[in-house]
Scaffold this motif. Structure first.
Motif, PDB file in Angstrom:
ATOM      1  N   GLY A  52       0.843  -1.191   0.000  1.00  0.00           N
ATOM      2  CA  GLY A  52       0.000   0.000   0.000  1.00  0.00           C
ATOM      3  C   GLY A  52       0.875   1.237   0.000  1.00  0.00           C
ATOM      4  N   ARG A  53       0.654   2.103   0.976  1.00  0.00           N
ATOM      5  CA  ARG A  53       1.453   3.324   1.073  1.00  0.00           C
ATOM      6  C   ARG A  53       2.404   3.235   2.251  1.00  0.00           C
ATOM      7  N   ARG A  54       3.379   4.136   2.225  1.00  0.00           N
ATOM      8  CA  ARG A  54       4.360   4.194   3.303  1.00  0.00           C
ATOM      9  C   ARG A  54       4.686   5.659   3.540  1.00  0.00           C
ATOM     10  N   ALA A  55       4.832   6.017   4.808  1.00  0.00           N
ATOM     11  CA  ALA A  55       5.234   7.375   5.178  1.00  0.00           C
ATOM     12  C   ALA A  55       6.597   7.309   5.844  1.00  0.00           C
ATOM     13  N   THR A  56       7.478   8.189   5.425  1.00  0.00           N
ATOM     14  CA  THR A  56       8.751   8.385   6.104  1.00  0.00           C
ATOM     15  C   THR A  56       8.706   9.792   6.666  1.00  0.00           C
ATOM     16  N   ILE A  57       8.813   9.902   7.976  1.00  0.00           N
ATOM     17  CA  ILE A  57       8.652  11.185   8.658  1.00  0.00           C
ATOM     18  C   ILE A  57       9.978  11.568   9.285  1.00  0.00           C
ATOM     19  N   ALA A  58      10.525  12.677   8.799  1.00  0.00           N
ATOM     20  CA  ALA A  58      11.836  13.140   9.265  1.00  0.00           C
ATOM     21  C   ALA A  58      11.682  14.445  10.043  1.00  0.00           C
ATOM     22  N   PRO A  59      12.400  14.548  11.154  1.00  0.00           N
ATOM     23  CA  PRO A  59      12.357  15.797  11.924  1.00  0.00           C
ATOM     24  C   PRO A  59      13.218  16.867  11.263  1.00  0.00           C
ATOM     25  N   ILE A  60      12.781  18.092  11.390  1.00  0.00           N
ATOM     26  CA  ILE A  60      13.566  19.252  10.972  1.00  0.00           C
ATOM     27  C   ILE A  60      13.663  20.138  12.208  1.00  0.00           C
ATOM     28  N   GLY A  61      14.836  20.251  12.778  1.00  0.00           N
ATOM     29  CA  GLY A  61      15.041  21.112  13.944  1.00  0.00           C
ATOM     30  C   GLY A  61      14.521  20.529  15.234  1.00  0.00           C
ATOM     31  N   PRO A  62      14.653  21.293  16.330  1.00  0.00           N
ATOM     32  CA  PRO A  62      14.265  20.803  17.656  1.00  0.00           C
ATOM     33  C   PRO A  62      12.770  20.500  17.788  1.00  0.00           C
ATOM     34  N   ARG A  63      11.917  21.343  17.218  1.00  0.00           N
ATOM     35  CA  ARG A  63      10.477  21.078  17.314  1.00  0.00           C
ATOM     36  C   ARG A  63      10.131  19.818  16.529  1.00  0.00           C
ATOM     37  N   GLY A  64      10.794  19.615  15.404  1.00  0.00           N
ATOM     38  CA  GLY A  64      10.574  18.400  14.634  1.00  0.00           C
ATOM     39  C   GLY A  64      10.943  17.158  15.418  1.00  0.00           C
ATOM     40  N   ALA A  65      12.045  17.234  16.173  1.00  0.00           N
ATOM     41  CA  ALA A  65      12.458  16.095  17.006  1.00  0.00           C
ATOM     42  C   ALA A  65      11.418  15.808  18.080  1.00  0.00           C
ATOM     43  N   ALA A  66      10.876  16.861  18.686  1.00  0.00           N
ATOM     44  CA  ALA A  66       9.841  16.678  19.713  1.00  0.00           C
ATOM     45  C   ALA A  66       8.578  16.063  19.101  1.00  0.00           C
ATOM     46  N   LEU A  67       8.216  16.510  17.905  1.00  0.00           N
ATOM     47  CA  LEU A  67       7.044  15.940  17.236  1.00  0.00           C
ATOM     48  C   LEU A  67       7.258  14.473  16.887  1.00  0.00           C
ATOM     49  N   ILE A  68       8.450  14.123  16.451  1.00  0.00           N
ATOM     50  CA  ILE A  68       8.765  12.716  16.142  1.00  0.00           C
ATOM     51  C   ILE A  68       8.612  11.861  17.393  1.00  0.00           C
ATOM     52  N   GLU A  69       9.113  12.346  18.515  1.00  0.00           N
ATOM     53  CA  GLU A  69       8.982  11.592  19.783  1.00  0.00           C
ATOM     54  C   GLU A  69       7.513  11.369  20.121  1.00  0.00           C
ATOM     55  N   ALA A  70       6.711  12.427  20.037  1.00  0.00           N
ATOM     56  CA  ALA A  70       5.282  12.311  20.346  1.00  0.00           C
ATOM     57  C   ALA A  70       4.598  11.364  19.359  1.00  0.00           C
ATOM     58  N   LEU A  71       4.944  11.491  18.118  1.00  0.00           N
ATOM     59  CA  LEU A  71       4.321  10.672  17.090  1.00  0.00           C
ATOM     60  C   LEU A  71       4.737   9.211  17.211  1.00  0.00           C
ATOM     61  N   ALA A  72       6.010   8.966  17.486  1.00  0.00           N
ATOM     62  CA  ALA A  72       6.495   7.588  17.635  1.00  0.00           C
ATOM     63  C   ALA A  72       5.749   6.873  18.746  1.00  0.00           C
ATOM     64  N   GLY A  73       5.547   7.555  19.854  1.00  0.00           N
ATOM     65  CA  GLY A  73       4.802   6.952  20.956  1.00  0.00           C
ATOM     66  C   GLY A  73       3.363   6.657  20.579  1.00  0.00           C
ATOM     67  N   ALA A  74       2.717   7.588  19.911  1.00  0.00           N
ATOM     68  CA  ALA A  74       1.311   7.415  19.536  1.00  0.00           C
ATOM     69  C   ALA A  74       1.149   6.337  18.479  1.00  0.00           C
ATOM     70  N   VAL A  75       2.014   6.328  17.493  1.00  0.00           N
ATOM     71  CA  VAL A  75       1.905   5.353  16.415  1.00  0.00           C
ATOM     72  C   VAL A  75       2.325   3.977  16.896  1.00  0.00           C
ATOM     73  N   THR A  76       3.294   3.896  17.792  1.00  0.00           N
ATOM     74  CA  THR A  76       3.726   2.610  18.327  1.00  0.00           C
ATOM     75  C   THR A  76       2.577   1.936  19.064  1.00  0.00           C
ATOM     76  N   VAL A  77       1.820   2.709  19.826  1.00  0.00           N
ATOM     77  CA  VAL A  77       0.662   2.149  20.535  1.00  0.00           C
ATOM     78  C   VAL A  77      -0.319   1.578  19.522  1.00  0.00           C
ATOM     79  N   THR A  78      -0.597   2.325  18.470  1.00  0.00           N
ATOM     80  CA  THR A  78      -1.492   1.836  17.424  1.00  0.00           C
ATOM     81  C   THR A  78      -0.917   0.592  16.773  1.00  0.00           C
ATOM     82  N   ALA A  79       0.377   0.616  16.490  1.00  0.00           N
ATOM     83  CA  ALA A  79       1.012  -0.524  15.839  1.00  0.00           C
ATOM     84  C   ALA A  79       0.979  -1.757  16.723  1.00  0.00           C
TER      85      ALA A  79
END
Length: 173
Positions: free
Chosen positions: A134-161
């Motif tokens: 199907g589809r695939r998303a690759t999500i890369a952080p840009i800067g410090p806020r991007g890193a914080a968003l990746i952390e939040a997203l990884a936790g949320a998506v991991t729970v779903t996964a």
């Protein structure tokens, strides 16, 4: 921080990613979406918009010709498509530069080439169609806020996964 790679085998999986992303975003955040035609950029934006509170009766469509749509949500939501833009000077005319990092969540399709003008903090989301999965998303952080968003997203998506093991998250190492 390493990018997240997320399998999106179904529309439902894409909506879950959009919900997780919408829950993590705050005023000033920038998300740049890249991918070929039909990769699911606008579909993902629609899922983020619904998670941010854009009412179901408000259409979320590609702003290819209008270039910018502002949508009513609990946080102002600006959705832009820069496919037809030629110059970074046009970003100022569209009002995008003043919105990034300030009062709105800004989601931009086809904006990677303009990142130096938009700011260096947020997320870069690449959507690809995978013939087998199907589809695939690759999500890369840009800067410090991007890193914080990746952390939040990884936790949320991991729970779903974890709830749906075949639709997991893999980290690039």
């Amino acid at each position: 921080m390493a990018p997240l790679e997320i399998a999106l085998p179904t529309r439902r999986a894409t909506r879950r990613l959009g919900a997780a992303l919408g829950a993590a975003l705050a005023p000033g955040d920038l998300v740049v979406l890249e991918g070929g035609l039909g990769a699911g950029k606008t579909f993902l934006v629609r899922a983020v918009a619904r998670a941010l509170g854009v009412p179901a009766e408000v259409p979320v469509t590609s702003p290819t010709f209008a270039l910018v749509h502002e949508l009513p949500a609990r946080v102002p939501l600006v959705h832009s498509d820069l496919y037809r833009l030629v110059s970074a000077d046009e970003l100022v005319e569209l009002g995008l530069v003043e919105r990034v990092g300030h009062d709105a969540v800004v989601l931009i399709e086809w904006g990677e080439r303009f990142l130096p003008s938009l700011g260096r903090d947020g997320l870069l989301v690449r959507l690809e169609v995978d013939a087998l999965a199907g589809r695939r998303a690759t999500i890369a952080p840009i800067g410090p806020r991007g890193a914080a968003l990746i952390e939040a997203l990884a936790g949320a998506v991991t729970v779903t996964a974890a709830t749906h093991p075949p639709r997991g998250v893999r980290r690039h190492v």
